[in-house]
Write a protein that holds these residues in place. Structure first.
Motif, PDB file in Angstrom:
ATOM      1  N   LEU A 242       0.832  -1.200   0.000  1.00 33.67           N
ATOM      2  CA  LEU A 242       0.000   0.000   0.000  1.00 33.67           C
ATOM      3  C   LEU A 242       0.866   1.249   0.000  1.00 33.67           C
ATOM      4  O   LEU A 242       0.562   2.230  -0.703  1.00 33.67           O
ATOM      5  N   GLU A 243       1.977   1.222   0.741  1.00 33.58           N
ATOM      6  CA  GLU A 243       2.886   2.367   0.753  1.00 33.58           C
ATOM      7  C   GLU A 243       3.522   2.568  -0.620  1.00 33.58           C
ATOM      8  O   GLU A 243       3.714   3.703  -1.069  1.00 33.58           O
ATOM      9  N   ARG A 244       3.840   1.479  -1.317  1.00 33.15           N
ATOM     10  CA  ARG A 244       4.414   1.609  -2.665  1.00 33.15           C
ATOM     11  C   ARG A 244       3.410   2.248  -3.624  1.00 33.15           C
ATOM     12  O   ARG A 244       3.782   3.066  -4.482  1.00 33.15           O
ATOM     13  N   LYS A 245       2.138   1.870  -3.501  1.00 32.64           N
ATOM     14  CA  LYS A 245       1.127   2.464  -4.375  1.00 32.64           C
ATOM     15  C   LYS A 245       0.958   3.950  -4.078  1.00 32.64           C
ATOM     16  O   LYS A 245       0.801   4.758  -5.006  1.00 32.64           O
ATOM     17  N   ILE A 246       0.983   4.322  -2.802  1.00 27.34           N
ATOM     18  CA  ILE A 246       0.903   5.744  -2.452  1.00 27.34           C
ATOM     19  C   ILE A 246       2.100   6.485  -3.027  1.00 27.34           C
ATOM     20  O   ILE A 246       1.992   7.616  -3.526  1.00 27.34           O
ATOM     21  N   GLY A 247       3.278   5.853  -2.980  1.00 27.08           N
ATOM     22  CA  GLY A 247       4.467   6.466  -3.572  1.00 27.08           C
ATOM     23  C   GLY A 247       4.325   6.667  -5.066  1.00 27.08           C
ATOM     24  O   GLY A 247       4.764   7.687  -5.616  1.00 27.08           O
ATOM     25  N   ALA A 248       3.692   5.707  -5.761  1.00 29.20           N
ATOM     26  CA  ALA A 248       3.478   5.852  -7.210  1.00 29.20           C
ATOM     27  C   ALA A 248       2.556   7.035  -7.504  1.00 29.20           C
ATOM     28  O   ALA A 248       2.767   7.788  -8.460  1.00 29.20           O
ATOM     29  N   VAL A 249       1.524   7.206  -6.674  1.00 26.97           N
ATOM     30  CA  VAL A 249       0.624   8.355  -6.856  1.00 26.97           C
ATOM     31  C   VAL A 249       1.386   9.660  -6.633  1.00 26.97           C
ATOM     32  O   VAL A 249       1.229  10.627  -7.398  1.00 26.97           O
ATOM     33  N   CYS A 250       2.238   9.691  -5.612  1.00 30.62           N
ATOM     34  CA  CYS A 250       3.009  10.909  -5.334  1.00 30.62           C
ATOM     35  C   CYS A 250       3.970  11.234  -6.477  1.00 30.62           C
ATOM     36  O   CYS A 250       4.170  12.404  -6.813  1.00 30.62           O
ATOM     37  N   ARG A 251       4.563  10.223  -7.085  1.00 30.77           N
ATOM     38  CA  ARG A 251       5.487  10.485  -8.200  1.00 30.77           C
ATOM     39  C   ARG A 251       4.739  11.080  -9.394  1.00 30.77           C
ATOM     40  O   ARG A 251       5.247  11.980 -10.080  1.00 30.77           O
ATOM     41  N   ALA A 252       3.528  10.578  -9.656  1.00 29.24           N
ATOM     42  CA  ALA A 252       2.747  11.128 -10.762  1.00 29.24           C
ATOM     43  C   ALA A 252       2.377  12.582 -10.498  1.00 29.24           C
ATOM     44  O   ALA A 252       2.416  13.421 -11.414  1.00 29.24           O
ATOM     45  N   VAL A 253       2.024  12.894  -9.261  1.00 33.06           N
ATOM     46  CA  VAL A 253       1.687  14.271  -8.913  1.00 33.06           C
ATOM     47  C   VAL A 253       2.935  15.152  -8.985  1.00 33.06           C
ATOM     48  O   VAL A 253       2.877  16.318  -9.378  1.00 33.06           O
ATOM     49  N   ALA A 254       4.096  14.601  -8.585  1.00 33.40           N
ATOM     50  CA  ALA A 254       5.334  15.379  -8.645  1.00 33.40           C
ATOM     51  C   ALA A 254       5.648  15.812 -10.071  1.00 33.40           C
ATOM     52  O   ALA A 254       6.142  16.928 -10.305  1.00 33.40           O
ATOM     53  N   VAL A 255       5.351  14.960 -11.053  1.00 33.41           N
ATOM     54  CA  VAL A 255       5.545  15.328 -12.454  1.00 33.41           C
ATOM     55  C   VAL A 255       4.653  16.515 -12.813  1.00 33.41           C
ATOM     56  O   VAL A 255       5.073  17.469 -13.480  1.00 33.41           O
ATOM     57  N   LYS A 256       3.394  16.459 -12.369  1.00 34.96           N
ATOM     58  CA  LYS A 256       2.470  17.569 -12.642  1.00 34.96           C
ATOM     59  C   LYS A 256       2.980  18.874 -12.040  1.00 34.96           C
ATOM     60  O   LYS A 256       2.982  19.919 -12.689  1.00 34.96           O
ATOM     61  N   VAL A 257       3.390  18.804 -10.770  1.00 36.64           N
ATOM     62  CA  VAL A 257       3.827  20.024 -10.087  1.00 36.64           C
ATOM     63  C   VAL A 257       5.069  20.592 -10.746  1.00 36.64           C
ATOM     64  O   VAL A 257       5.182  21.805 -10.974  1.00 36.64           O
ATOM     65  N   ALA A 258       6.022  19.715 -11.077  1.00 38.02           N
ATOM     66  CA  ALA A 258       7.263  20.188 -11.706  1.00 38.02           C
ATOM     67  C   ALA A 258       6.986  20.800 -13.075  1.00 38.02           C
ATOM     68  O   ALA A 258       7.537  21.859 -13.429  1.00 38.02           O
ATOM     69  N   GLU A 259       6.119  20.178 -13.881  1.00 35.87           N
ATOM     70  CA  GLU A 259       5.794  20.727 -15.199  1.00 35.87           C
ATOM     71  C   GLU A 259       5.053  22.050 -15.066  1.00 35.87           C
ATOM     72  O   GLU A 259       5.265  22.982 -15.854  1.00 35.87           O
ATOM     73  N   GLY A 260       4.177  22.156 -14.080  1.00 37.20           N
ATOM     74  CA  GLY A 260       3.467  23.417 -13.878  1.00 37.20           C
ATOM     75  C   GLY A 260       4.402  24.548 -13.506  1.00 37.20           C
ATOM     76  O   GLY A 260       4.257  25.676 -13.987  1.00 37.20           O
ATOM     77  N   GLN A 261       5.412  24.237 -12.657  1.00 39.49           N
ATOM     78  CA  GLN A 261       6.383  25.270 -12.288  1.00 39.49           C
ATOM     79  C   GLN A 261       7.210  25.691 -13.487  1.00 39.49           C
ATOM     80  O   GLN A 261       7.497  26.882 -13.687  1.00 39.49           O
ATOM     81  N   ASN A 262       7.597  24.709 -14.336  1.00 39.05           N
ATOM     82  CA  ASN A 262       8.375  25.057 -15.526  1.00 39.05           C
ATOM     83  C   ASN A 262       7.572  25.927 -16.489  1.00 39.05           C
ATOM     84  O   ASN A 262       8.078  26.890 -17.071  1.00 39.05           O
ATOM     85  N   LYS A 263       6.281  25.613 -16.671  1.00 38.80           N
ATOM     86  CA  LYS A 263       5.463  26.383 -17.599  1.00 38.80           C
ATOM     87  C   LYS A 263       5.243  27.805 -17.077  1.00 38.80           C
ATOM     88  O   LYS A 263       5.234  28.767 -17.834  1.00 38.80           O
ATOM     89  N   GLU A 264       5.054  27.953 -15.766  1.00 38.31           N
ATOM     90  CA  GLU A 264       4.883  29.280 -15.197  1.00 38.31           C
ATOM     91  C   GLU A 264       6.155  30.115 -15.365  1.00 38.31           C
ATOM     92  O   GLU A 264       6.116  31.308 -15.661  1.00 38.31           O
ATOM     93  N   THR A 265       7.321  29.447 -15.191  1.00 38.10           N
ATOM     94  CA  THR A 265       8.588  30.153 -15.365  1.00 38.10           C
ATOM     95  C   THR A 265       8.763  30.630 -16.813  1.00 38.10           C
ATOM     96  O   THR A 265       9.129  31.769 -17.072  1.00 38.10           O
ATOM     97  N   LYS A 266       8.472  29.718 -17.781  1.00 38.48           N
ATOM     98  CA  LYS A 266       8.603  30.090 -19.191  1.00 38.48           C
ATOM     99  C   LYS A 266       7.616  31.197 -19.562  1.00 38.48           C
ATOM    100  O   LYS A 266       7.923  32.103 -20.321  1.00 38.48           O
ATOM    101  N   SER A 267       6.415  31.119 -19.016  1.00 39.00           N
ATOM    102  CA  SER A 267       5.396  32.120 -19.325  1.00 39.00           C
ATOM    103  C   SER A 267       5.823  33.495 -18.831  1.00 39.00           C
ATOM    104  O   SER A 267       5.691  34.491 -19.525  1.00 39.00           O
ATOM    105  N   SER A 268       6.354  33.575 -17.627  1.00 44.71           N
ATOM    106  CA  SER A 268       6.791  34.869 -17.088  1.00 44.71           C
ATOM    107  C   SER A 268       7.969  35.417 -17.875  1.00 44.71           C
ATOM    108  O   SER A 268       8.062  36.624 -18.112  1.00 44.71           O
ATOM    109  N   CYS A 269       8.873  34.538 -18.312  1.00 46.08           N
ATOM    110  CA  CYS A 269      10.017  34.997 -19.105  1.00 46.08           C
ATOM    111  C   CYS A 269       9.558  35.552 -20.453  1.00 46.08           C
ATOM    112  O   CYS A 269      10.047  36.567 -20.932  1.00 46.08           O
TER     113      CYS A 269
END
Length: 531
Positions: A242-269
């Motif tokens: 169960l902990e491994r599955k929760i970790g898989a969900v967190c990794r998928a969300v981490a991709v979303k958060v990281a991509e969102g931060q990159n897009k916001e940075t590019k947009s402001s530039c």
């Protein structure tokens, strides 16, 4: 110096671990006696339970509670007694054993030693390490333990030894006799569904968020989602998968958060360089895809917090691994559900039967042991002797059930070895359904050993089997009457959800397994008690 504060220790154990009341009670008893008698010899506690229920982490919590140093010794696969007793200094490359070396590392003589996986010790030409542990772990002998490297007695009586094991079956009897066995968790081998949910939200999710650099403001996992992951993507007694599955969900969300931060940075530039008209147009809000995996391609930063629902779980973890197929499997006569015990917890077990023209043979498949084969022969013998009473006939209409008839009994999941006496009542019910044409209730499971006279004898592992039936969504359990005392250790909320039928004979089993009783209904001399 020991930190002997019973109240603080109780709070610390409750914060670190949910449930495990029996284990925490034993630790507090040790601390209380230690506070009254300072020279108490360290006992040897052995935590026994399936993988992932928290045996090792409890050892760390005990050391933190006592204020002692903690050292873990992995014994899995050790097959040389020199690993325990050390090598003599006359040998090239000699060194002390793991016990003395651990004391050297922690630099105190009263640490907490965790002997991990003590049930997986090996044996070779270099000696038996389990035999070498006898002196180490005996409180009456370890005050003068002699390591071959030191060659002088050393006092180990102040060390608190904690051993962990998945099962006591492979621990040598002499070594097991020196240990105080404590089942982990309190229900021997398995957390309830509610305990898993509570453990996940108290400990697992905060731990995984920290490991993946996320915050509660970025991701939310509701309890319904956790229940969905636990029931349909894992099937275990502990919480490691169960902990491994929760970790898989967190990794998928981490991709979303990281991509969102990159897009916001590019947009402001781009706004700084191109002015107002140089920015990239966003897609309209209503064009956002429903799939969790597709939203990354739309050029939109994710909305915070990201709430993980059932659809997001399916996108991240894929289709459910385990389905509730109980009602589908019981849609025709000749199928019944039994309950089995395994070292990883209880599980439900289907039994299927079919008949065909033949020479009166009983065919058994599913990789069965000798005891289960005997149960199958007992079941068919009892049904043949009671065929007239229940009006059971074969295809020719005669009461001899094996007259020109072959019976095939199959236990699915043939790759798993099955043995034990607790499938007797399930086989009888399955065959009775086959010859009578009646359907077994889709919400009933059973366990019990049978005799040739139709008595139902007690079996072991009742607590684990009840938990497995509750996880599978079953509502009625048929268990031997003499196992009624074993229900006291099952949580009240689970007992309330289930209807227990205490059976003393096979007549009671059949009447409880079919809707409206097994016709023609017969009464047994024993009273049918319900909890």
């Amino acid at each position: 110096t020991d930190r002997l504060d019973i109240r603080a220790a109780r709070v610390l154990l409750d914060n670190d671990h949910y449930a495990m009341e029996k284990l925490k009670k034993r630790v507090l008893e040790y601390l209380a006696v230690r506070q009254l008698k300072n020279n108490l010899k360290g006992p040897l506690l052995c935590f026994v339970g399936p993988p992932g229920v928290g045996k090792t982490s409890v050892g760390r919590s005990i050391a933190k509670t006592l204020g002692r140093e903690f050292h873990r010794i992995a014994l899995g696969g050790v097959c040389d007694q020199s690993d325990i007793r050390g090598h003599r200094r006359t040998y090239v490359g000699s060194m002390p054993g793991r016990i003395i070396n651990g004391l050297k590392m922690v630099a105190v003589n009263n640490p907490v030693f965790l002997l991990d996986e003590v049930d997986k010790l090996g044996k070779s030409l270099q000696g038996d390490p389990a035999a070498a542990l006898l002196e180490v772990l005996d409180p009456e002998q370890n005050h003068s333990f002699t390591d071959h490297y030191l060659n002088v007695p050393f006092d180990l009586s102040q060390v608190l030894f904690i051993a962990t094991a998945n099962t006591t079956a492979t621990i040598p009897p002499a070594l097991l006799d020196r240990m105080e066995v404590i089942q982990v968790p309190v229900l021997d081998t398995g957390y309830t569904e509610e305990e898993k949910i509570e453990i996940t939200h108290r400990h697992l999710i905060p731990k995984q968020l920290e490991q993946h650099g996320l915050t509660p403001q970025q991701i939310q996992i509701p309890q319904d989602t956790t229940r969905e992951i636990s029931s349909r993507y894992t099937r275990e007694a502990g919480v490691r998968s169960l902990e491994r599955k929760i970790g898989a969900v967190c990794r998928a969300v981490a991709v979303k958060v990281a991509e969102g931060q990159n897009k916001e940075t590019k947009s402001s530039c781009s706004e700084v360089t191109d002015g107002e008209g140089g920015g990239k147009e966003h897609a309209p809000e209503d064009s956002r895809a429903e799939s969790f995996s597709d939203t990354a391609d739309l050029g939109l930063p994710p909305e915070m917090p990201i709430v993980i629902d059932r659809h997001a779980v399916k996108d991240i973890l894929g289709p459910p691994i385990y389905e509730m197929e109980v009602s589908e499997r019981l849609s025709q006569p000749g199928v019944a559900i039994g309950l089995a015990w395994t070292p990883l917890g209880g599980k439900i077990m289907f039994v299927e039967a079919s008949r065909m023209d033949g020479e009166g043979q009983l065919i058994l498949t599913g990789q069965l042991g000798d005891v289960m084969k005997e149960s199958a022969h007992l079941a068919i013998s009892w049904l043949r002797s009671n065929a007239k009473k229940y009006q059971l006939t074969n295809a020719s209409g005669t009461f001899d059930l094996l007259d020109n008839t072959d019976i095939h009994l199959h236990f699915p999941a043939g790759a798993v070895t099955k043995d034990g006496p607790s499938a007797g009542v399930t086989i009888v019910t399955c065959l009775a359904s086959l010859f009578s044409g009646q359907l077994v209730r889709s919400d009933v499971a059973m366990t019990g050993e049978i005799t040739l006279r139709g008595l139902v004898l007690p079996v072991g592992g009742i607590k684990d089997k009840v938990l497995a039936a509750h996880r599978a969504g079953l509502k009625r359990l048929i268990i031997p009457q003499r196992n009624e005392k074993d229900l006291e250790e099952i949580p009240a909320n689970i007992r309330k959800d289930l209807d227990f039928v205490m059976a003393a004979c096979l007549d009671e089993v059949l009447n409880a397994a079919f809707d409206g009783g097994f016709s023609p209904a017969t009464k047994c001399n024993h009273l049918n008690s319900k909890l």
